[in-house]
Design a protein around this motif. Structure first.
Motif, PDB file in Angstrom:
ATOM      1  N   ARG A  98       0.907  -1.297   0.044  1.00  0.00           N
ATOM      2  CA  ARG A  98      -0.223   0.064  -0.036  1.00  0.00           C
ATOM      3  C   ARG A  98       0.729   1.096   0.011  1.00  0.00           C
ATOM      4  O   ARG A  98       0.474   2.099  -0.734  1.00  0.00           O
ATOM      5  N   ILE A  99       2.019   1.342   0.957  1.00  0.00           N
ATOM      6  CA  ILE A  99       2.840   2.418   0.991  1.00  0.00           C
ATOM      7  C   ILE A  99       3.468   2.349  -0.449  1.00  0.00           C
ATOM      8  O   ILE A  99       3.722   3.642  -1.059  1.00  0.00           O
ATOM      9  N   ALA A 100       3.881   1.582  -1.329  1.00  0.00           N
ATOM     10  CA  ALA A 100       4.451   1.508  -2.345  1.00  0.00           C
ATOM     11  C   ALA A 100       3.552   2.213  -3.509  1.00  0.00           C
ATOM     12  O   ALA A 100       4.303   2.753  -4.170  1.00  0.00           O
ATOM     13  N   LYS A 101       2.330   2.356  -3.317  1.00  0.00           N
ATOM     14  CA  LYS A 101       1.422   2.862  -4.370  1.00  0.00           C
ATOM     15  C   LYS A 101       1.721   4.498  -4.067  1.00  0.00           C
ATOM     16  O   LYS A 101       0.988   5.016  -4.888  1.00  0.00           O
ATOM     17  N   GLY A 102       2.186   4.861  -3.170  1.00  0.00           N
ATOM     18  CA  GLY A 102       2.204   6.666  -2.946  1.00  0.00           C
ATOM     19  C   GLY A 102       1.399   6.811  -1.817  1.00  0.00           C
ATOM     20  O   GLY A 102       0.127   6.585  -1.684  1.00  0.00           O
ATOM     21  N   MET A 103       1.719   7.902  -1.175  1.00  0.00           N
ATOM     22  CA  MET A 103       0.766   8.658  -0.079  1.00  0.00           C
ATOM     23  C   MET A 103      -0.372   9.531  -0.827  1.00  0.00           C
ATOM     24  O   MET A 103      -1.332   9.352   0.013  1.00  0.00           O
ATOM     25  N   ASP A 104      -0.229   9.736  -2.001  1.00  0.00           N
ATOM     26  CA  ASP A 104      -1.388  10.410  -2.683  1.00  0.00           C
ATOM     27  C   ASP A 104      -2.642   9.489  -2.671  1.00  0.00           C
ATOM     28  O   ASP A 104      -3.760   9.560  -2.721  1.00  0.00           O
ATOM     29  N   THR A 105      -2.218   8.237  -3.213  1.00  0.00           N
ATOM     30  CA  THR A 105      -3.229   7.022  -3.245  1.00  0.00           C
ATOM     31  C   THR A 105      -3.765   6.711  -1.990  1.00  0.00           C
ATOM     32  O   THR A 105      -4.979   6.700  -1.781  1.00  0.00           O
ATOM     33  N   LEU A 106      -2.709   6.538  -0.939  1.00  0.00           N
ATOM     34  CA  LEU A 106      -3.301   6.146   0.496  1.00  0.00           C
ATOM     35  C   LEU A 106      -4.319   7.084   0.985  1.00  0.00           C
ATOM     36  O   LEU A 106      -5.524   6.943   1.490  1.00  0.00           O
ATOM     37  N   HIS A 107      -4.110   8.649   0.757  1.00  0.00           N
ATOM     38  CA  HIS A 107      -4.970   9.592   1.255  1.00  0.00           C
ATOM     39  C   HIS A 107      -6.307   9.485   0.414  1.00  0.00           C
ATOM     40  O   HIS A 107      -7.161   9.507   1.170  1.00  0.00           O
TER      41      HIS A 107
END
Length: 143
Positions: A98-107
């Motif tokens: 999940r972190i590998a997808k980027g913070m923008d995606t997590l947000h």
């Protein structure tokens, strides 16, 4: 059983009932006051067009909540136990992809919802910035 014994038994039962009622009545005002206090509304609703001058004003917020506060108040329910496949707080393996997808995606997923997670994790009082702070807090503690 004789008629006299039946009458005597009935009188005793009636006397006990009256004594219990008198005790309950003497306690009822205190109990009623306690119940009334518990049922007092926590707030009020003031609709457009209503005279709201008498309505109490809610205390102003002291500012946005920290990520930790939002996590503890809303996110921990699922992310603490892994409910419905939620990645557990503090589990680097569960968060790595999940972190590998980027913070923008997590947000974005946290704000809009994703898979089994509802929008904002059902935190109706959370602003987008507070949800972002919670995601940042979770990620910081799950790497």
């Amino acid at each position: 059983m004789s008629q006299a014994r039946k009458v005597f038994g009935l009188m005793v039962a009636l006397g006990v009932g009256l004594a219990a009622s008198a005790f309950a009545f003497s306690q009822s005002n205190a109990v009623k006051d306690e119940i009334a206090e518990r049922l007092t509304p926590a707030g009020s609703v003031c609709m457009s067009g209503d005279d709201c001058a008498a309505a109490p004003v809610a205390a102003a917020s002291s500012g946005p909540r920290s990520g930790e506060d939002v996590y503890n108040g809303s996110c921990n329910t699922c992310h603490g136990a892994g409910v419905a496949g939620a990645p557990k707080f503090g589990d680097p393996a569960a968060w790595a992809d999940r972190i590998a997808k980027g913070m923008d995606t997590l947000h974005k997923h946290a704000i809009e919802g994703f898979n089994a997670m509802p929008a904002k994790g059902l935190c109706a009082t959370c602003s987008d910035d507070e949800v972002i702070a919670a995601v940042d807090y979770i990620v910081e503690n799950s790497q």
